[in-house]
Write an enzyme that holds these catalytic residues in place. Structure first.
Site, mmCIF file in Angstrom:
data_model
loop_
_atom_site.group_PDB
_atom_site.id
_atom_site.type_symbol
_atom_site.label_atom_id
_atom_site.label_comp_id
_atom_site.label_asym_id
_atom_site.label_seq_id
_atom_site.Cartn_x
_atom_site.Cartn_y
_atom_site.Cartn_z
ATOM 1 N N GLU A 1 0.824 -1.207 0.000
ATOM 2 C CA GLU A 1 0.000 0.000 0.000
ATOM 3 C C GLU A 1 0.864 1.266 0.000
ATOM 4 O O GLU A 1 0.424 2.323 -0.446
ATOM 5 C CB GLU A 1 -0.920 -0.010 1.233
ATOM 6 C CG GLU A 1 -2.355 0.344 0.894
ATOM 7 C CD GLU A 1 -3.321 0.111 2.050
ATOM 8 O OE1 GLU A 1 -4.264 -0.654 1.859
ATOM 9 O OE2 GLU A 1 -3.134 0.697 3.125
ATOM 10 N N LYS B 1 -14.155 1.035 -3.469
ATOM 11 C CA LYS B 1 -15.139 1.541 -2.510
ATOM 12 C C LYS B 1 -16.227 2.335 -3.213
ATOM 13 O O LYS B 1 -17.409 2.160 -2.949
ATOM 14 C CB LYS B 1 -14.460 2.450 -1.471
ATOM 15 C CG LYS B 1 -13.620 1.730 -0.462
ATOM 16 C CD LYS B 1 -13.186 2.715 0.617
ATOM 17 C CE LYS B 1 -12.127 2.116 1.516
ATOM 18 N NZ LYS B 1 -11.517 3.111 2.382
ATOM 19 N N HIS C 1 7.596 -27.184 -1.875
ATOM 20 C CA HIS C 1 6.912 -28.299 -2.546
ATOM 21 C C HIS C 1 5.701 -27.799 -3.314
ATOM 22 O O HIS C 1 4.784 -28.557 -3.616
ATOM 23 C CB HIS C 1 6.515 -29.352 -1.504
ATOM 24 C CG HIS C 1 7.712 -29.945 -0.830
ATOM 25 N ND1 HIS C 1 8.254 -31.157 -1.204
ATOM 26 C CD2 HIS C 1 8.520 -29.454 0.149
ATOM 27 C CE1 HIS C 1 9.325 -31.407 -0.457
ATOM 28 N NE2 HIS C 1 9.513 -30.383 0.367
#
Ligand code: PA5
Length: 433
Positions: free
Chosen positions: A286, A421, A307
């Protein structure tokens, strides 16, 4: 600092000349941060927070008082409601310090409002019905949708369960004046703590945002702050790149990025640090990912991921560099049983500690990755405890600010978070959108 950087495996990738060419820019970034002359300087209250908290112990005493009051309730569960910087640091510390299999004695920490999944929240509510919870609602803005919805749901449960006494089991951590959470705290009489104006969400773990829940879970916030204060002293009072670990790390990231390494993998052989990596990803992602710039922060836990994604790291697209977090002394150890038999092919390891094998796996991985053209930087912690975590958290915050300045972006804003948003509000029919 007890945590030490190790650059030995970077020799094939970074030259002395790379470092000396970058050094003046890192010094400039350090100046910007410390003189408050860089972008977003109004959000640098976290820089001197550890030493401030040790000088003026008011906040620490307030938290200890609340801890004593809450102890009388004898909660078995602490619910932290928050998202992003309002919960990740707490979860990172809690997961690093807590036993893998919960034991009685310390309250269990659970989270809400860090996503919007209805199944999770329904199960949480059902779980809390039969528990003795204390709730901490955390939101700097006091208006973020995810924690606001979770708080409404949990508040309803607490009021149903405890009636008027619900208020004494709810604590708010938010802005001093603004936001719905502050108004609720005032109207309902919740105990509350202030998130200072000059500390942004992802830099707030050492403010009441992280300190309060960590204290209520029975861990030493004093040690946490002391560790951070050691890092603060070391990183703010030394402008020599070779001996300032944050300047060194910021320089290394910047140099490797310029050489085409666009993804940093924070890796560890200690799974209890998994959430620390989540916190780190938010911090760097961010802070740096803006204006079409940034190093993509990702994380892996070894040897599990050797793995799985290990193949890609060793042999796929060459875009990675790795930062290892190593731990000198594990909390516990296990000896490989001495059976005097090789029926499982392990005679050569019997009597050895599992931590020894883990350490050799780490060394082997580092060498393999360097051979595979993945630069390896390491941070060596002596052990995992409150003090070392305080050091590490502060180290990453400080390095992140320097790195973002080197990249030419404001470390302290997050304009990109608004896009989803705005769409969500419109789709949900929020008035005014
Ligand atoms: O770093 C940040 O500022 C964000 O990640 C916030 O922590 C996150 O969006 C939550 O915001 P708030 O604490 O205002 O609810």
């Amino acid at each position: 600092m007890k945590t030490k950087p190790d650059v030995n495996l970077l020799k094939n990738f970074i030259s002395e000349q790379d470092i000396s060419q970058t050094e003046p820019f890192v010094v400039q970034a350090l100046r910007k941060l410390l003189d408050k002359s860089g972008a977003g300087s109004e959000f640098t209250g976290w820089v001197n927070l550890p030493s401030d908290l040790l000088k003026n112990k008011t906040l620490l005493s307030q938290i200890i008082q609340v801890q004593k009051r809450v102890e009388k309730i004898n909660p078995d569960t602490i619910v932290v409601i928050g998202i992003g910087g309002s919960y990740l640091g707490t979860k990172a510390i809690y997961d690093a310090l807590s036993p893998v299999f919960p034991n009685a004695g310390k309250p269990q920490l659970v989270f809400a409002g860090h996503q919007l999944d209805s199944s999770y929240h329904k199960q949480l509510i059902d779980f809390l019905r039969n528990r003795n919870p204390v709730v901490i609602a955390i939101s700097k803005s006091g208006t973020t949708t995810e924690p606001a919805i979770a708080f409404r749901i949990i508040r309803a449960l607490m009021e149903e369960k405890y009636g008027e006494n619900a208020s004494s089991r709810i604590i708010a951590v938010t802005d001093a004046q603004k936001g719905a959470l502050r108004s609720l705290a005032k109207n309902k009489g919740y105990e509350s703590f202030i998130i200072p104006d000059d500390i942004g969400g992802r830099f707030s773990v050492l403010s009441p945002v992280g300190l309060l829940p960590i204290a209520l879970c029975g861990f030493s916030i004093e040690q946490l702050i002391k560790g951070a204060a050691v890092a603060e002293k070391e990183l703010t009072q030394n402008s020599i790149l070779q001996t300032n670990a944050a300047m060194l790390y910021a320089a290394i990231r910047n140099i490797l990025h310029k050489k085409g390494k666009t993804v940093e993998l924070l890796v560890t052989f200690h799974p209890q640090l998994t959430t620390l990596s989540e916190w780190w990803k938010q911090l760097f992602g961010e802070s740096e990912g803006k204006n079409s710039k940034g190093i993509f922060p990702a994380s892996l836990v070894y040897s599990t991921d050797l793995h799985s994604l290990g193949q890609f790291v060793q042999d796929g697209l060459r875009i990675f560099f790795e930062t290892f977090i190593s731990v000198g002394k594990p909390l516990f150890d296990v000896t490989i049983p001495v059976l005097g038999s090789d029926d499982d092919g392990l005679l050569y390891l019997e009597g050895k500690n599992m931590s020894y094998v883990n350490q050799k796996a780490c060394e082997a991985t580092q060498l393999a990755h360097v051979d595979g053209n993945v630069p390896v930087f390491s941070l060596n912690m002596d052990e995992i405890n409150e003090f070392s975590l305080g050091e590490l958290l502060y180290f990453f915050e400080f390095s992140c600010a320097l790195s973002a300045y080197l990249l030419g972006v404001n470390p302290f804003d997050q304009p990109g978070v608004e896009a989803y948003k705005q769409n969500m509000y419109r789709l949900l029919g929020k008035p005014g959108f």
